[in-house]
Design a protein around this motif. Structure first.
Motif, PDB file in Angstrom:
ATOM      1  N   MET A   1      28.118  19.942  33.837  1.00 51.24           N
ATOM      2  CA  MET A   1      27.085  20.413  32.867  1.00 51.24           C
ATOM      3  C   MET A   1      25.908  19.277  32.696  1.00 51.24           C
ATOM      4  SD  MET A   1      27.450  21.323  28.872  1.00 51.24           S
ATOM      5  CE  MET A   1      28.118  19.864  28.201  1.00 51.24           C
ATOM      6  N   PHE A   2      26.259  17.940  32.943  1.00 53.86           N
ATOM      7  CA  PHE A   2      25.089  17.145  32.794  1.00 53.86           C
ATOM      8  C   PHE A   2      24.196  16.894  33.843  1.00 53.86           C
ATOM      9  CE2 PHE A   2      23.803  12.485  33.723  1.00 53.86           C
ATOM     10  CZ  PHE A   2      22.864  12.492  32.658  1.00 53.86           C
ATOM     11  N   VAL A   3      24.882  17.029  35.115  1.00 56.11           N
ATOM     12  CA  VAL A   3      24.138  16.847  36.348  1.00 56.11           C
ATOM     13  C   VAL A   3      23.102  18.351  36.429  1.00 56.11           C
ATOM     14  CG1 VAL A   3      24.227  17.276  38.858  1.00 56.11           C
ATOM     15  CG2 VAL A   3      25.640  15.719  37.645  1.00 56.11           C
ATOM     16  N   SER A   4      23.752  19.330  35.635  1.00 58.07           N
ATOM     17  CA  SER A   4      22.786  20.755  35.724  1.00 58.07           C
ATOM     18  C   SER A   4      21.494  20.507  35.040  1.00 58.07           C
ATOM     19  CB  SER A   4      23.660  21.747  35.258  1.00 58.07           C
ATOM     20  OG  SER A   4      23.883  21.969  33.925  1.00 58.07           O
ATOM     21  N   ILE A   5      21.359  19.484  33.932  1.00 59.10           N
ATOM     22  CA  ILE A   5      20.026  19.277  33.508  1.00 59.10           C
ATOM     23  C   ILE A   5      19.264  18.220  33.942  1.00 59.10           C
ATOM     24  CG2 ILE A   5      20.914  20.708  31.321  1.00 59.10           C
ATOM     25  CD1 ILE A   5      20.794  16.987  30.835  1.00 59.10           C
ATOM     26  N   VAL A   6      19.747  17.419  34.964  1.00 56.26           N
ATOM     27  CA  VAL A   6      19.092  16.326  35.427  1.00 56.26           C
ATOM     28  C   VAL A   6      18.178  16.901  36.692  1.00 56.26           C
ATOM     29  CG1 VAL A   6      19.259  14.154  36.863  1.00 56.26           C
ATOM     30  CG2 VAL A   6      20.961  14.751  35.203  1.00 56.26           C
ATOM     31  N   GLU A   7      16.838  16.190  36.475  1.00 59.17           N
ATOM     32  CA  GLU A   7      15.824  16.825  37.673  1.00 59.17           C
ATOM     33  C   GLU A   7      15.818  15.535  38.565  1.00 59.17           C
ATOM     34  OE1 GLU A   7      12.263  17.012  35.404  1.00 59.17           O
ATOM     35  OE2 GLU A   7      12.475  19.358  35.360  1.00 59.17           O
ATOM     36  N   ARG A   8      15.876  14.673  38.081  1.00 57.22           N
ATOM     37  CA  ARG A   8      15.968  13.267  39.189  1.00 57.22           C
ATOM     38  C   ARG A   8      16.142  12.023  38.493  1.00 57.22           C
ATOM     39  NH1 ARG A   8      10.131  13.122  38.430  1.00 57.22           N
ATOM     40  NH2 ARG A   8       9.626  11.048  37.972  1.00 57.22           N
TER      41      ARG A   8
ATOM     42  N   VAL B   1      16.486   8.688  33.495  1.00 55.28           N
ATOM     43  CA  VAL B   1      17.076  10.056  33.813  1.00 55.28           C
ATOM     44  C   VAL B   1      15.893  11.160  33.312  1.00 55.28           C
ATOM     45  CG1 VAL B   1      19.104  11.941  33.567  1.00 55.28           C
ATOM     46  CG2 VAL B   1      19.504   9.345  33.498  1.00 55.28           C
ATOM     47  N   HIS B   2      15.367  11.838  34.180  1.00 54.40           N
ATOM     48  CA  HIS B   2      14.449  12.887  33.816  1.00 54.40           C
ATOM     49  C   HIS B   2      15.301  14.160  33.680  1.00 54.40           C
ATOM     50  CE1 HIS B   2      10.782  10.534  35.018  1.00 54.40           C
ATOM     51  NE2 HIS B   2      11.831   9.906  35.620  1.00 54.40           N
ATOM     52  N   THR B   3      15.223  14.777  32.513  1.00 56.42           N
ATOM     53  CA  THR B   3      15.881  15.849  32.221  1.00 56.42           C
ATOM     54  C   THR B   3      15.093  17.198  32.159  1.00 56.42           C
ATOM     55  OG1 THR B   3      15.841  15.837  29.607  1.00 56.42           O
ATOM     56  CG2 THR B   3      17.634  14.542  30.860  1.00 56.42           C
ATOM     57  N   THR B   4      15.701  18.295  32.191  1.00 61.94           N
ATOM     58  CA  THR B   4      14.970  19.504  32.000  1.00 61.94           C
ATOM     59  C   THR B   4      15.098  20.058  30.658  1.00 61.94           C
ATOM     60  OG1 THR B   4      17.221  20.895  32.287  1.00 61.94           O
ATOM     61  CG2 THR B   4      15.904  20.393  34.191  1.00 61.94           C
TER      62      THR B   4
ATOM     63  N   VAL C   1      14.412  16.070  25.077  1.00 64.91           N
ATOM     64  CA  VAL C   1      15.078  14.817  25.647  1.00 64.91           C
ATOM     65  C   VAL C   1      14.144  14.233  26.440  1.00 64.91           C
ATOM     66  CG1 VAL C   1      16.987  13.766  26.828  1.00 64.91           C
ATOM     67  CG2 VAL C   1      17.465  15.599  25.176  1.00 64.91           C
ATOM     68  N   GLY C   2      13.454  14.822  27.397  1.00 65.86           N
ATOM     69  CA  GLY C   2      12.869  14.535  28.324  1.00 65.86           C
ATOM     70  C   GLY C   2      13.245  13.344  29.412  1.00 65.86           C
ATOM     71  N   VAL C   3      12.936  12.180  29.320  1.00 70.66           N
ATOM     72  CA  VAL C   3      12.988  11.234  30.087  1.00 70.66           C
ATOM     73  C   VAL C   3      14.194  10.471  29.213  1.00 70.66           C
ATOM     74  CG1 VAL C   3      12.467   9.142  31.542  1.00 70.66           C
ATOM     75  CG2 VAL C   3      11.099  11.094  31.587  1.00 70.66           C
TER      76      VAL C   3
ATOM     77  N   ASP D   1      19.156   5.733  24.026  1.00 73.22           N
ATOM     78  CA  ASP D   1      18.903   6.498  22.599  1.00 73.22           C
ATOM     79  C   ASP D   1      19.577   7.814  22.520  1.00 73.22           C
ATOM     80  OD1 ASP D   1      17.560   7.239  20.207  1.00 73.22           O
ATOM     81  OD2 ASP D   1      15.599   7.382  20.978  1.00 73.22           O
ATOM     82  N   ALA D   2      20.356   8.165  21.837  1.00 69.57           N
ATOM     83  CA  ALA D   2      20.976   9.233  21.409  1.00 69.57           C
ATOM     84  C   ALA D   2      20.429  10.224  20.612  1.00 69.57           C
ATOM     85  CB  ALA D   2      22.650   8.997  21.052  1.00 69.57           C
ATOM     86  N   GLY D   3      19.332   9.671  19.821  1.00 70.86           N
ATOM     87  CA  GLY D   3      18.825  10.491  18.883  1.00 70.86           C
ATOM     88  C   GLY D   3      18.214  11.876  19.226  1.00 70.86           C
ATOM     89  N   PRO D   4      17.758  12.266  20.522  1.00 76.37           N
ATOM     90  CA  PRO D   4      17.336  13.303  21.147  1.00 76.37           C
ATOM     91  C   PRO D   4      18.605  13.924  21.449  1.00 76.37           C
ATOM     92  CG  PRO D   4      15.816  11.568  21.955  1.00 76.37           C
ATOM     93  CD  PRO D   4      16.948  10.986  21.213  1.00 76.37           C
ATOM     94  N   TRP D   5      19.571  13.529  21.829  1.00 75.22           N
ATOM     95  CA  TRP D   5      20.759  14.406  22.073  1.00 75.22           C
ATOM     96  C   TRP D   5      21.545  14.952  21.035  1.00 75.22           C
ATOM     97  CZ3 TRP D   5      21.315  15.798  26.981  1.00 75.22           C
ATOM     98  CH2 TRP D   5      20.799  14.920  28.143  1.00 75.22           C
ATOM     99  N   HIS D   6      21.338  14.560  19.924  1.00 72.79           N
ATOM    100  CA  HIS D   6      22.147  15.288  18.641  1.00 72.79           C
ATOM    101  C   HIS D   6      22.046  16.559  18.508  1.00 72.79           C
ATOM    102  CE1 HIS D   6      24.108  11.460  17.420  1.00 72.79           C
ATOM    103  NE2 HIS D   6      22.616  10.649  17.579  1.00 72.79           N
TER     104      HIS D   6
END
Length: 127
Positions: free
Chosen positions: A56-63, A82-85, A89-91, A113-118
């Motif tokens: 699941m994590f790798v599926s949202i990773v661009e690079r 980690v650049h995400t989709t 979250v962004g980077v 920073d876990a804030g954007p992930w909540h």
């Protein structure tokens, strides 16, 4: 001649590359039988628990952009982005500290920073 620091680098790089390829079996081969993972969002006391959400994590990773690598005989630290989709979250700016014993990773402490992930975590259905 391979030094202990070279062996640490090889193990940590193998884990890092396998993890971001989504290759859980290859990542697991770098982990010790006694293993602990800590991050702002989760902890695990074994390799299976740590790698359970890898797909699941790798599926949202661009690079992943590796910024810095620091190695010693029994520890290492990687700093990377980690650049995400996920737009909210962004980077994800990340530091990852490893401890090793007998050539295997015994402990990983992931710092970000876990804030954007909540909000993302709340949106995932819980079993």
């Amino acid at each position: 001649m391979t030094t202990p620091t070279d062996a640490t680098r090889d193990t940590v790089r193998a884990y890092h590359h396998a993890r971001f390829r989504g290759d859980a079996p290859a990542a697991a081969r770098t982990l010790a039988e006694t293993f602990r993972f800590r991050s702002p969002l989760t902890t695990s006391d074994d390799a299976d628990g740590h790698l359970a959400g890898l797909d699941m994590f790798v599926s949202i990773v661009e690079r992943v952009d590796l910024i810095s690598e620091l190695y010693a005989e029994d520890r290492a630290t990687l700093v990377y982005d980690v650049h995400t989709t996920i737009p909210t979250v962004g980077v994800q700016h990340t530091a990852e500290h490893f401890r090793l014993s007998d050539g295997r990773i015994t402990d990983i402490h992931l710092i970000f920073d876990a804030g954007p992930w909540h909000a993302v975590m709340r949106a995932i259905p819980q079993p």
